[in-house]
Design a protein around this motif. Sequence first.
Motif, short mmCIF file in Angstrom:
data_model
loop_
_atom_site.label_atom_id
_atom_site.label_comp_id
_atom_site.label_asym_id
_atom_site.label_seq_id
_atom_site.Cartn_x
_atom_site.Cartn_y
_atom_site.Cartn_z
N ALA A 16 0.83 -1.20 0.00
CA ALA A 16 0.00 0.00 0.00
C ALA A 16 0.86 1.25 0.00
O ALA A 16 0.57 2.23 -0.71
CB ALA A 16 -0.93 -0.01 1.21
N ALA A 17 1.94 1.22 0.77
CA ALA A 17 2.83 2.39 0.84
C ALA A 17 3.53 2.63 -0.50
O ALA A 17 3.70 3.78 -0.92
CB ALA A 17 3.86 2.19 1.95
N ARG A 18 3.90 1.56 -1.18
CA ARG A 18 4.59 1.71 -2.47
C ARG A 18 3.66 2.26 -3.55
O ARG A 18 4.08 3.03 -4.41
CB ARG A 18 5.15 0.37 -2.92
CG ARG A 18 6.34 -0.12 -2.12
CD ARG A 18 7.05 -1.20 -2.89
NE ARG A 18 8.04 -1.91 -2.11
CZ ARG A 18 8.82 -2.85 -2.60
NH1 ARG A 18 8.71 -3.19 -3.88
NH2 ARG A 18 9.71 -3.47 -1.84
N VAL A 224 -5.36 -19.63 -9.87
CA VAL A 224 -5.10 -18.28 -9.35
C VAL A 224 -3.64 -17.91 -9.59
O VAL A 224 -2.73 -18.71 -9.32
CB VAL A 224 -5.43 -18.21 -7.85
CG1 VAL A 224 -4.93 -16.90 -7.24
CG2 VAL A 224 -6.93 -18.34 -7.64
N ASP A 225 -3.40 -16.69 -10.09
CA ASP A 225 -2.03 -16.19 -10.23
C ASP A 225 -1.47 -15.84 -8.87
O ASP A 225 -2.21 -15.38 -7.98
CB ASP A 225 -2.00 -14.95 -11.13
CG ASP A 225 -2.32 -15.26 -12.58
OD1 ASP A 225 -2.11 -16.42 -13.00
OD2 ASP A 225 -2.79 -14.35 -13.29
N SER A 226 -0.17 -16.02 -8.70
CA SER A 226 0.45 -15.67 -7.42
C SER A 226 1.83 -15.09 -7.65
O SER A 226 2.48 -15.37 -8.65
CB SER A 226 0.53 -16.89 -6.49
OG SER A 226 1.42 -17.87 -7.03
N VAL A 227 2.26 -14.27 -6.70
CA VAL A 227 3.62 -13.73 -6.64
C VAL A 227 4.13 -14.00 -5.24
O VAL A 227 3.36 -14.25 -4.31
CB VAL A 227 3.66 -12.23 -6.97
CG1 VAL A 227 3.26 -11.97 -8.42
CG2 VAL A 227 2.76 -11.43 -6.02
N SER A 228 5.45 -13.94 -5.06
CA SER A 228 6.02 -14.37 -3.79
C SER A 228 6.45 -13.23 -2.89
O SER A 228 6.82 -13.47 -1.73
CB SER A 228 7.24 -15.27 -4.05
OG SER A 228 8.24 -14.57 -4.76
N ASP A 229 6.43 -11.99 -3.39
CA ASP A 229 6.90 -10.89 -2.55
C ASP A 229 6.28 -9.57 -2.98
O ASP A 229 5.52 -9.51 -3.96
CB ASP A 229 8.43 -10.80 -2.58
CG ASP A 229 9.01 -10.67 -3.98
OD1 ASP A 229 8.29 -10.21 -4.89
OD2 ASP A 229 10.19 -11.02 -4.17
N ASP A 231 7.74 -6.93 -4.21
CA ASP A 231 8.22 -6.49 -5.52
C ASP A 231 7.36 -7.07 -6.64
O ASP A 231 6.98 -6.37 -7.59
CB ASP A 231 9.68 -6.93 -5.72
CG ASP A 231 10.66 -6.14 -4.87
OD1 ASP A 231 10.28 -5.05 -4.38
OD2 ASP A 231 11.80 -6.61 -4.70
N GLY A 232 7.06 -8.37 -6.54
CA GLY A 232 6.26 -9.00 -7.56
C GLY A 232 4.84 -8.47 -7.61
O GLY A 232 4.27 -8.28 -8.68
N ALA A 233 4.28 -8.19 -6.44
CA ALA A 233 2.92 -7.65 -6.39
C ALA A 233 2.87 -6.24 -6.96
O ALA A 233 1.94 -5.89 -7.70
CB ALA A 233 2.41 -7.66 -4.95
N GLU A 234 3.88 -5.44 -6.65
CA GLU A 234 3.91 -4.08 -7.19
C GLU A 234 4.04 -4.12 -8.71
O GLU A 234 3.35 -3.37 -9.43
CB GLU A 234 5.05 -3.27 -6.60
CG GLU A 234 5.09 -1.85 -7.12
CD GLU A 234 6.27 -1.03 -6.61
OE1 GLU A 234 6.25 0.19 -6.82
OE2 GLU A 234 7.19 -1.63 -6.02
N ALA A 235 4.92 -4.99 -9.23
CA ALA A 235 5.09 -5.09 -10.67
C ALA A 235 3.78 -5.54 -11.34
O ALA A 235 3.42 -5.04 -12.42
CB ALA A 235 6.21 -6.08 -10.99
N TRP A 236 3.06 -6.45 -10.70
CA TRP A 236 1.77 -6.92 -11.24
C TRP A 236 0.78 -5.76 -11.33
O TRP A 236 0.11 -5.58 -12.34
CB TRP A 236 1.24 -8.03 -10.35
CG TRP A 236 -0.01 -8.70 -10.83
CD1 TRP A 236 -0.11 -9.80 -11.62
CD2 TRP A 236 -1.36 -8.29 -10.55
NE1 TRP A 236 -1.43 -10.12 -11.85
CE2 TRP A 236 -2.23 -9.21 -11.21
CE3 TRP A 236 -1.92 -7.25 -9.82
CZ2 TRP A 236 -3.62 -9.11 -11.13
CZ3 TRP A 236 -3.30 -7.14 -9.74
CH2 TRP A 236 -4.13 -8.06 -10.40
#
Length: 246
Positions: A16-18, A224-229, A231-236
């Motif tokens: 949220a902060a990013r 379901v798509d997933s990311v591990s961190d 960084d990955g969530a922000e890029a998504w």
Amino acid sequence: MRVLLLGGTSEARALAARLHPDVEVISSLAGRVPDPALPVGPVRIGGFGGATGLADWLRDNAVDAVVDATHPYAATITANAATACRQRGLPHVVLARPGWDPGDAVLVESDTAAADEVARRGWSRVFLTTGRSGTAAFVGSDAWFLIRAVTPPDPDTLPENRELVLSRGPYHYEGECALLRDHAIDVLVTKNSGGSMTRPKLDAARDLGVPVLMIDRPRLPAGVDSVSDVDGAEAWVRQREGQFAG
């Protein structure tokens, strides 16, 4: 672009902060923890009324995408989010932090299986760190429990012989070693939550020769798509933001 961020974790607050302020993020907390650490930006607290209620909420609030950054064991909201997003045709991703390597831990599938294993192996002094919802399976156990949780479990879900410690991580190796030694713990019962905040209990148990009984993670919903961190969530989110703007 408006994103619903299902949160309550440190990863959700960091994300949220990013994204703030150029992406409109509405963070959602379950409301089970009093005085929670709040993310930046708008926050809603409470449930949605199942998958159908969540789908209606997404429609009524013109949400464009959903990021599920809830706890790895919040299986109900994760399943509901997957169903609601599929119904609404919305992009959806789960931020699933990597689990710990179980090593020599005894793996079981549920709280009930963990309680059965404690009884079967005759462990008598248990450090129980499965959270306030994980104590009910141990009611009626003959063992003694050191129970650590953020908020108090309901009294009728607590085993008779116990000491309750209310605290919130991060925890540190030296303190975890002292806790295990001072209470003569002969087994650590934990979920495979992953992350660094509560990892020291595993390191302390390993070095003191205390067995670990680990409740395995629920599987993510199929497809379901997933990311591990973070960084990955922000890029998504940024990728979808670009598509949305285009």
